[in-house]
Design a protein around this motif. Structure first.
Motif, PDB file in Angstrom:
ATOM      1  N   GLN A 108      67.406  89.946  42.566  1.00  0.00           N
ATOM      2  CA  GLN A 108      67.162  89.797  43.999  1.00  0.00           C
ATOM      3  C   GLN A 108      68.476  89.749  44.802  1.00  0.00           C
ATOM      4  O   GLN A 108      68.499  90.151  45.963  1.00  0.00           O
ATOM      5  CB  GLN A 108      66.365  88.503  44.256  1.00  0.00           C
ATOM      6  CG  GLN A 108      65.101  88.384  43.418  1.00  0.00           C
ATOM      7  CD  GLN A 108      64.202  89.616  43.523  1.00  0.00           C
ATOM      8  OE1 GLN A 108      63.891  90.084  44.625  1.00  0.00           O
ATOM      9  NE2 GLN A 108      63.789  90.136  42.376  1.00  0.00           N
ATOM     10  N   LEU A 146      61.550  98.649  43.103  1.00  0.00           N
ATOM     11  CA  LEU A 146      61.003  99.136  44.364  1.00  0.00           C
ATOM     12  C   LEU A 146      59.602  99.715  44.199  1.00  0.00           C
ATOM     13  O   LEU A 146      58.865  99.831  45.184  1.00  0.00           O
ATOM     14  CB  LEU A 146      61.941 100.196  44.957  1.00  0.00           C
ATOM     15  CG  LEU A 146      63.386  99.735  45.219  1.00  0.00           C
ATOM     16  CD1 LEU A 146      64.201 100.860  45.833  1.00  0.00           C
ATOM     17  CD2 LEU A 146      63.409  98.507  46.117  1.00  0.00           C
ATOM     18  N   THR A 192      55.004  96.006  43.878  1.00  0.00           N
ATOM     19  CA  THR A 192      54.806  95.219  45.103  1.00  0.00           C
ATOM     20  C   THR A 192      55.235  93.766  44.941  1.00  0.00           C
ATOM     21  O   THR A 192      55.461  93.076  45.931  1.00  0.00           O
ATOM     22  CB  THR A 192      53.333  95.266  45.534  1.00  0.00           C
ATOM     23  OG1 THR A 192      52.509  94.794  44.448  1.00  0.00           O
ATOM     24  CG2 THR A 192      52.927  96.693  45.877  1.00  0.00           C
ATOM     25  N   SER A 218      57.703  91.141  44.652  1.00  0.00           N
ATOM     26  CA  SER A 218      59.119  91.096  45.011  1.00  0.00           C
ATOM     27  C   SER A 218      59.976  90.417  43.947  1.00  0.00           C
ATOM     28  O   SER A 218      61.192  90.555  43.950  1.00  0.00           O
ATOM     29  CB  SER A 218      59.304  90.368  46.341  1.00  0.00           C
ATOM     30  OG  SER A 218      58.826  89.027  46.251  1.00  0.00           O
ATOM     31  N   SER A 222      68.118  98.200  47.565  1.00  0.00           N
ATOM     32  CA  SER A 222      67.499  96.932  47.958  1.00  0.00           C
ATOM     33  C   SER A 222      66.152  97.217  48.620  1.00  0.00           C
ATOM     34  O   SER A 222      65.848  98.351  48.988  1.00  0.00           O
ATOM     35  CB  SER A 222      68.409  96.164  48.914  1.00  0.00           C
ATOM     36  OG  SER A 222      68.467  96.819  50.168  1.00  0.00           O
ATOM     37  N   ARG A 223      65.353  96.183  48.809  1.00  0.00           N
ATOM     38  CA  ARG A 223      64.050  96.356  49.451  1.00  0.00           C
ATOM     39  C   ARG A 223      64.184  96.544  50.959  1.00  0.00           C
ATOM     40  O   ARG A 223      63.338  97.170  51.594  1.00  0.00           O
ATOM     41  CB  ARG A 223      63.162  95.141  49.164  1.00  0.00           C
ATOM     42  CG  ARG A 223      62.714  95.052  47.722  1.00  0.00           C
ATOM     43  CD  ARG A 223      61.660  93.999  47.533  1.00  0.00           C
ATOM     44  NE  ARG A 223      61.233  93.900  46.137  1.00  0.00           N
ATOM     45  CZ  ARG A 223      60.309  94.682  45.592  1.00  0.00           C
ATOM     46  NH1 ARG A 223      59.707  95.598  46.328  1.00  0.00           N
ATOM     47  NH2 ARG A 223      59.983  94.541  44.321  1.00  0.00           N
ATOM     48  N   THR A 224      65.203  95.998  51.552  1.00  0.00           N
ATOM     49  CA  THR A 224      65.345  96.086  53.008  1.00  0.00           C
ATOM     50  C   THR A 224      65.906  97.423  53.461  1.00  0.00           C
ATOM     51  O   THR A 224      65.702  97.824  54.590  1.00  0.00           O
ATOM     52  CB  THR A 224      66.251  94.957  53.509  1.00  0.00           C
ATOM     53  OG1 THR A 224      67.529  95.038  52.855  1.00  0.00           O
ATOM     54  CG2 THR A 224      65.623  93.596  53.198  1.00  0.00           C
TER      55      THR A 224
END
Length: 261
Positions: free
Chosen positions: A139, A189, A192, A194, A234-236
């Motif tokens: 993370q 990614l 779902t 996280s 990254s997720r963002t």
């Protein structure tokens, strides 16, 4: 009596002249002694020996160097990388090599996880704590696993350090640049959840400077400071650029190739 006085006076005038002439003849035979010659012939001549030439030569030799590397100024992970490099030196000032390393990660002392809570009176409170490895796994950025690369070294500076005016330590300074292959842990990614993480491989590069201190013709102490540059997902956002400063300490062993005696 007058003749005696005249004879003594003549001797007083002749003896200094003879002494001066003798000194002049000795200087002519020995030559003029300059300040440099005085230093060369003085008592320091045996204590401080002249420094000239390369005591250590790298041309045509292989350099095998096991090493340990520490990450610097990392916000989330302190990384300890163990590995080594193999370098060939076709020229005295040029080397080409391969490196490989495996990274162990621990939570950095500066890492904090903060949470905000809204109170019933409308006031919010914040609480911070040191995260665990499970909370940061995949993370937080900078979680390296494997490093591999190919480098070019250029060593234009060779010198010697005086230790208490009795011994000299030879050293060289070099610059390094190359391509890297980086494996790191990041968020999955495609999932779902996280909290799910996976490993990624990505290309990168590194630049830095280093120094060798020669113990003898075969063994040196090696230090490097390198900036590892690569891209993480990254997720963002799709990706972002990472710069990781690394300090490396190793011991190098030099040996000739098969065609050298």
């Amino acid at each position: 009596m007058k003749w005696t006085l005249r004879l003594l006076l003549a001797l007083c005038l002749v003896v200094p002249a003879l002494g001066h002439a003798q000194s002049s003849n000795e200087e002519e035979e020995a030559g003029d002694v300059s300040e440099v010659d005085k230093d060369r012939l003085g008592p320091l001549r045996e204590r401080v020996r002249p420094v000239s030439g390369h005591l250590f030569l790298k041309k045509g030799r292989f350099e095998f160097s096991p090493s340990a590397t520490l990450s610097l100024r990392d916000a989330f992970f302190s990384k300890y990388i163990f590995g080594g490099s193999l370098t060939y030196h076709p020229l005295e000032t040029l080397g080409v090599g391969l490196r490989l390393g495996y990274a162990l990660n621990s939570v950095a002392g500066a890492a904090q996880i903060c949470t905000f809570t809204d109170g019933t009176d409308g006031n919010s409170t914040r609480g911070c704590k040191s995260p665990t490895m499970n909370e940061l796994d995949g993370q937080a950025p900078g979680q390296l696993k494997l490093l591999a690369g190919a480098d070019v070294q250029w060593a234009p500076i060779y010198g010697k350090l005086s230790l208490l005016a009795e011994k000299f330590v030879s050293f060289d300074l070099y610059g390094i640049a190359g391509a890297s292959l980086v494996q790191y842990r990041g968020p999955d990614l495609a999932n779902t959840d996280s909290a799910v993480a996976k490993s990624y491989m990505t290309p990168g590069g590194n630049v830095g400077v280093g120094a060798r201190f020669f113990f003898n013709r075969w063994v040196t102490l090696r230090t490097e400071v390198r900036d590892l540059i690569y891209v993480e997902k990254s997720r963002t956002s799709d990706n972002y650029l990472r710069n990781q400063l690394l300090f490396e300490l190793g011991v190098s062993f030099f040996f000739f190739n098969g065609s050298e005696s």
